[in-house]
Design a protein around this motif. Sequence first.
Motif, PDB file in Angstrom:
ATOM      1  N   LEU A  27      32.019 -19.682  36.231  1.00 56.47           N
ATOM      2  CA  LEU A  27      32.796 -18.621  36.881  1.00 56.47           C
ATOM      3  C   LEU A  27      33.804 -19.171  37.871  1.00 56.47           C
ATOM      4  CD1 LEU A  27      30.199 -15.777  37.403  1.00 56.47           C
ATOM      5  CD2 LEU A  27      32.007 -15.953  35.709  1.00 56.47           C
ATOM      6  N   ASN A  28      33.694 -20.461  38.181  1.00 57.96           N
ATOM      7  CA  ASN A  28      34.676 -21.003  39.100  1.00 57.96           C
ATOM      8  C   ASN A  28      35.910 -21.522  38.383  1.00 57.96           C
ATOM      9  OD1 ASN A  28      33.274 -20.334  41.320  1.00 57.96           O
ATOM     10  ND2 ASN A  28      32.121 -22.258  41.429  1.00 57.96           N
ATOM     11  N   LYS A 158      36.257 -11.126  39.207  1.00 59.62           N
ATOM     12  CA  LYS A 158      37.492 -11.868  39.483  1.00 59.62           C
ATOM     13  C   LYS A 158      37.821 -11.787  40.978  1.00 59.62           C
ATOM     14  CE  LYS A 158      42.242 -12.177  37.816  1.00 59.62           C
ATOM     15  NZ  LYS A 158      43.221 -11.689  36.836  1.00 59.62           N
ATOM     16  N   LEU A 159      37.666 -10.591  41.539  1.00 58.34           N
ATOM     17  CA  LEU A 159      37.997 -10.378  42.950  1.00 58.34           C
ATOM     18  C   LEU A 159      37.073 -11.222  43.841  1.00 58.34           C
ATOM     19  CD1 LEU A 159      39.945  -8.675  44.636  1.00 58.34           C
ATOM     20  CD2 LEU A 159      38.136  -7.001  44.930  1.00 58.34           C
ATOM     21  N   TRP A 160      35.789 -11.232  43.434  1.00 60.72           N
ATOM     22  CA  TRP A 160      34.766 -11.975  44.215  1.00 60.72           C
ATOM     23  C   TRP A 160      35.095 -13.469  44.203  1.00 60.72           C
ATOM     24  CZ3 TRP A 160      30.313 -14.021  41.073  1.00 60.72           C
ATOM     25  CH2 TRP A 160      29.426 -14.788  41.866  1.00 60.72           C
ATOM     26  N   LYS A 161      35.522 -13.939  43.034  1.00 62.05           N
ATOM     27  CA  LYS A 161      35.859 -15.364  42.933  1.00 62.05           C
ATOM     28  C   LYS A 161      37.105 -15.691  43.769  1.00 62.05           C
ATOM     29  CE  LYS A 161      32.555 -16.981  40.904  1.00 62.05           C
ATOM     30  NZ  LYS A 161      31.722 -17.813  41.768  1.00 62.05           N
ATOM     31  N   PHE A 162      38.073 -14.771  43.758  1.00 62.56           N
ATOM     32  CA  PHE A 162      39.275 -14.981  44.579  1.00 62.56           C
ATOM     33  C   PHE A 162      38.880 -15.135  46.046  1.00 62.56           C
ATOM     34  CE2 PHE A 162      42.719 -12.831  41.746  1.00 62.56           C
ATOM     35  CZ  PHE A 162      42.680 -13.944  40.907  1.00 62.56           C
ATOM     36  N   VAL A 167      41.551 -16.995  48.559  1.00 58.83           N
ATOM     37  CA  VAL A 167      42.737 -16.194  48.170  1.00 58.83           C
ATOM     38  C   VAL A 167      42.581 -14.851  48.880  1.00 58.83           C
ATOM     39  CG1 VAL A 167      43.963 -15.118  46.285  1.00 58.83           C
ATOM     40  CG2 VAL A 167      42.842 -17.317  45.941  1.00 58.83           C
ATOM     41  N   GLY A 168      43.600 -14.444  49.648  1.00 51.59           N
ATOM     42  CA  GLY A 168      43.433 -13.198  50.414  1.00 51.59           C
ATOM     43  C   GLY A 168      44.586 -12.246  50.223  1.00 51.59           C
ATOM     44  N   PRO A 169      44.642 -11.190  51.034  1.00 52.81           N
ATOM     45  CA  PRO A 169      45.678 -10.153  50.876  1.00 52.81           C
ATOM     46  C   PRO A 169      47.101 -10.688  50.986  1.00 52.81           C
ATOM     47  CG  PRO A 169      43.968  -9.441  52.390  1.00 52.81           C
ATOM     48  CD  PRO A 169      43.681 -10.875  52.092  1.00 52.81           C
ATOM     49  N   GLN A 170      47.262 -11.925  51.541  1.00 51.41           N
ATOM     50  CA  GLN A 170      48.640 -12.420  51.617  1.00 51.41           C
ATOM     51  C   GLN A 170      49.150 -12.815  50.232  1.00 51.41           C
ATOM     52  OE1 GLN A 170      45.987 -13.957  52.556  1.00 51.41           O
ATOM     53  NE2 GLN A 170      46.084 -16.203  52.422  1.00 51.41           N
TER      54      GLN A 170
END
Length: 1618
Positions: A27-28, A158-162, A167-170
């Motif tokens: 998953l990574n 996908k969101l959890w991995k981000f 990886v954030g809101p920017q």
Amino acid sequence: MALSFCGNDRSINDRSINSYSVEEGVLNNGCFVDALNLVPHVFLLFITFPILFIGWGSQSSKVQIHHNTWLHFPGHNMRWILTFSLLFVHVCEFAEGIVSNKEMLTNHLHLFMPAFMGFVAATTSVVYYHNIETSNFPKLLLVLFIYWVLAFITKSIKLWKFAEHQVGPQHLRFCITALLVVLYGLLMAVEVNVIRVRKYVFFAKPQKVKPPEDLQDLGVRFLQPFVNLLSKSTYWWMNPLIIGAHKRPIELKKIGKLPIAMRALTNYLRLKDAYEDQRTAEDPNRAPSIWRSMHRAFGRPILLSSTFRYLADLLGFAGPLCISGIVKYMNTTDSSPRPEHIKSNATHLGVYFMSSTELLENTSVLAVLLFLALVLQRTFLQASYYVAIETGINLRGALLAMIYNKMLRLSTSNMSMGEMTLGQINNLVAIETNQLMWFLFLCPNLWAMPVQIVMGVILLYYLLNVSALVGAAVIVLLAPVQYLIATKLADTQKSSLEHSTDRLKKTTEILKGIKLLKLYAWENIFCDSVEETRGKELTSLKTFALYTSMSIFMNAAIPIAAVLATFVMHHFLNGKGPAPSEAFAALALFHILVTPLFLLSTVVRFAVKALVSVQKLGEFLQSDEIGDDSWRNGDMSVFMEAGKKTPGGTKAINRKQPMRYQMDNYEQPTRRQMRPSETEDVAVKVSNGSFTWGSNLSTLSDINIRVPTGQLTMIVGQVGCGKSSLLLAMLGEMQSIDGRVHWSKLPDNETLHEENISKNRYSVAYATQKSWLLNATVEENITFGGPFNKQRYKTVIDACSLQPDIDLLPFGDQTEIGERGINLSGGQRQRICVARALYQNTNIVFLDDPFSALDIHLSDHLMQEGILKFLQDDKRTVVLVTHKLQYLIHADWIIAMKDGSVLREGTLKDIQTHDIELYDHWKTLMNRQDHGLEKDVQQDSQTTLERKTLRRAFYSREAKNQMDDEDEEEEEEEEDDDNMSTTTNRRSKIPWRVCWCYMSSGGFFMVFLMVSSKLLKHSVIVAIDYWLAIWTSVKTTGTVDSRTANATGPPPAAEDDSHYLPVFIILCAAGITLCLITSLTVEFLGLSAATNLHHNLLNKIIHAPIRFFDITPLGQILNRFSADTNIIDQHIPPTLESLTRSTLLCLSAIGVISSITPFFLFTLVPLAVAFYFIQKYFRVASKDLQDLDDSTQLPLLCHFSETAEGLTTIRAFRHEARFKQRMLELTDTNNTAYLFLSAANRWLEVRTDYLGAVIVLSAAGTSIWASGYGFYSGGLVGLGLTYALTVTNYLNWVVRNLADLEVQMAAVKKVNSFLGTESENYEGTMDASQVPENWPQDGEIKIQDLSVRYDPVLKPVLKHVNMFIEPGQKVGICGRTGSGKSSLSLAFFNMVDIYEGKIVIDGIDICKLPLQTLRSRLSIILQDPVLFSGSIRFNLDPERTCTDDRLWEALEIAQLKNMVKALPGGLDAVVTEGGENFSVGQRQLFCLARAFVRKSSILIMDEATASIDMATENILQKVVMTAFADRTVVTIAHRVASIVDAEQVLVFSSGILVESDSGPNLLAQEESIFSVLHRVHTILTADTVIVMKRGNILEYDKPETLLEQEDGVFASFVRADM
């Protein structure tokens, strides 16, 4: 580069990473997560495609599933909105993937592939869902449920991995993924909700759901509320209707019924509840507020509309911002790769992550965003319009029902005393309700516009700082000026409306009395008075045109002025022009800002009008109502009011069973012998009654009468003594000051069941004196909503002698009569009204002077068969008002009236014993009626004459129609032989010829001026923007855009910038001036066209021969003067202006874009084709729907005015419920047409707006693509895009205006068709000056070999007539109907075609005289009295040539002097329209006085004594003999008795003069026709006839009975004699 799903980048930051390595866990690996995201999409496509194909395959074999299976699952709209949002986010995800992919070394499919698949899957999901929903098969929704769950899970991973990998809101991709998670979650919730509500799975009992009630009714075709969201927003469901219109016209059947929620009844109950709920117990008399009721009933949809409007307005600002972005970033995009360190910071999971702002710097992305924003903005805008319009229509339906219900309860005195005139009610219906409807249409603008303006100013400030505020200030400061102009416009429109109403009234009077005007040679006087009013109207129309052109000018010039102010200011503040990105965004913003400001003035004006309308409505709803009706049924009170909040409240409008049958379940008591002592046998009793028509002057005083049950009561008395008022007082229509009316009520035990009803109790059959007909067939007028009983119907028709008249009508008793139908004569109308009263199954019948317009035979027949036989056999109580005293012997009870009170009451015997004087008076009158053979021949032939005119009117009208049809057919044949394409061609062609005719009547100079100024103006406007583009593109570095550089070389920056400014100012000034000129030319072109068309039309029609008026229906002529003239005056000029403006704007925009990016032309071809078909289909459908709207509006307005005129009859009959039902049906029909029309407009606008959006997209796309090769500067691209944006605004206007103009040009065509009418020859061969002043002084008439016909195509009506009339002779002319008597009277005035022979009066051949001279020197009195509105003086002497003494003398001769003296104002007393304020007899006397005023030596009386009572008539005969002792009098008598003593009698038979001698001589000759006529009519008025042969009695009966036996001896004698 090789394509691979995960890409094969080897070295990023020198770390060797294999895209496929899973060392850190599966998953990574970002690529694996993306692959995982593909799974749900593939799953969905895999499962749904087979289902859809199987479903569609089976469906196509069946017929189209009907819409009755449609229904919406729970959360329907929510699902559509979420799916659309999902699609949008997928597009963003895809764009982000593509842009990120460019940053990588090799292609990474996993960046954008899942987004693409997600887009496909989302689209599939909604198609799939739609199909399941329409076939109502919810079990298949399980697939979607599984899909949403899977998609939700994979996206969450996908969101959890981000989040794990910093990886954030920017980062943009993080935001997108988060959004997708939310959307999938919501869709999952929607799906769960469907399962919860419908229980179609996991539950034992699935819920059965039926589609809405409306859809089960196949008549409902308005599907907007029932289709899915996409179809709702694009009006896709309208396609079949609009495209089908091309093949065959849209008819009422095609648009079906309204859904229940939109019907007038539903909305009426909503509004009424809101209105009534405001009446509190504490203050029951407080007037409820209409505003508050409207808000409570219709507030929510208006809120929805406003929300849509806000969304649309905010999205509208995306356009300028995107343009700004595209122009700004177009030149900065450089292909150099980014520095490594930026990249390494942005790389996570082995791929590049873009920051949120980066995407918006990509021009292609901006172009797509611009496109989507435009599409959405337009969709919301149209939705807002649609909701507001639908609400407005619903409100109008509710208001109409409220007005109608109130009208049915208005007090009669209100109507007759003129507090509430018919005109006022018609205005409420036609104008005030529409004002309120329009107010609701425009309502959302009121609060949306300020927001739009504020937002616009803020954005401008952001782009251009302080200088923008200057431009905005120009716009805002000029807004009040626009408002001022708008209010002025409204005022002038009002004044021109008053003048046009006045002009129409005059025109109507002229056309109604045209025969009299021509005979008296007064047509020019009246024509001038119309022209004078028209002059006033034109003055206000000129002002109107001026203000309209000012308003148009302001609208066009303000943006130019604002732009000028802004850029000049910017130049002075910053020393240089703005950057192209700022300049063109600002330009687009100014265009956006002008619209709300321009509209604001209109909206505010409508708001003010709405306030006035509400005030008028409030006053009307609060006006006096008729008293409570409880007295009519003894003391039982009945609530007629529909919609009271009682359990059976709405029953009144229940179609299956009108309310009165539920109320009137009472049986008539069994009849006993009459005994005077028993009061129960009195049907109606009035005790010490005193009644008034308002203003407390009692009209009837001290009334004590009784009407015996089951008997014939007669009310007699002189003209104007209150006989009719007494009937109305008994019906409760008058206000009672004192006393009461008591109607006998039934013993309680006799209340029987419904089945046994034989007669409706409490309903009175009532025939008024002034006949009132419905616009319906003859049969419907007689049955009047009752059940049809053939036997009874036939008896009634025979009793009223209507059969011969019915036989003449083109469709028998199925012919439409009434206002809009065929014009019947007075007698025929009256007999139909009497027939209606006889036919109704009621206990009590009131007949108000039913014989006034009938001749002796018809009267006798009606009396014998109708009243004595038909009504009395039925034991019905009859009350008869009459002047015919010879019928008194039949009366069971007599009420004699005098001056508003009862003179005597009792049987004829009582009166004979107690009031001998009165009895003797009656006796002398009765004898005179018997001896004088009262009105026999005369009126008999009057009936026959009526029938004759009817026949003549039909045949000629049919012939004319036939000719018209043939013309049309010829036109069609010319176009094409193939029938199908003929209709298509004809219906989609634009009437160029008519347009040219309109233009040319405006004058060629004006046309030239308009065309040239329009073209110049648009060229200048393009020049201004082009100059701006060049100016702004001059870089501060001093390099000019490649094109201009070639020409001018690179000049230094400071210099070149300064010379741009003056040119810019000059161009702007020129543009503003041209705006003014064009707006003025169009309006004044329209005005001069209107002036010329009306002037020519009036002159043509007034001078047309009398035959023209016989064959052309009055309504048709009036329409040319009312509706058509109004369209030409006020509607065509603005439409023309708007059409030319929007067309030129679109063309100049397309020209500009094409000149900047020639590649744009390639995309233009398919767009042009699409546009052509859209406008072609729309124009045809719109025209049909417009016609339907117009044609359904007329019956509605007519029904209102009809009801207002017949209130007393409707209330007497108790038919209120039926009329309400009819009104609701008519309202719904009209609303359906209007709704479809507005939906069709939305259909067009959505399509043209989408086309416009595609134009913007293709313009942006081609520019971006071309600029990639370094073709142009940003300035020109900005110019192109700004123009492309304007196209979206104006495309639909081109089509709408084209369609409107096409409809409006029909008015010009109709007016034109009348301009071809031949005029009478007014000149003559003699000069007027050669005719002696006092001609004809002797009155000698010589007729030599005269032959006359009405029209060259018709047979002659007089053949070779020769006769000589000596000066001062009294001549009588008689003959059977159709023998040519009246034609001779017209020949004296040269009104008919004298094609052989001549008439010589005092030595001058009349055919040589100018018509004016001839007609002004003779006098005639016509059979039908005609009076004009104005004063008595004007009616007697419109030329103003006589002294007062002469007028008084004439009135004295005509027995009117005392009456006129008593009137306020004497000679200047008012005569209302048609002389309605005088009785028919008085009107006839005025006409006599009019003939006396004109001291002519020849007087022609064409059966002038038809409607006068006996006593007056005898006086008249004497007067004529004395006053005209020394003049020639020609009397056309239909009544032989009146000319027996004439010095010369001329007898005509079928156009030939057969006998000529003095009366006594002719009578002496046994065989002469004259003596036969005399004999026959003596016999026909006998009571009994005995026919003998050789001593045997062959026949013995009443003459009329014998005449009916066609094979009888008597009948054959009479036929032979006649």
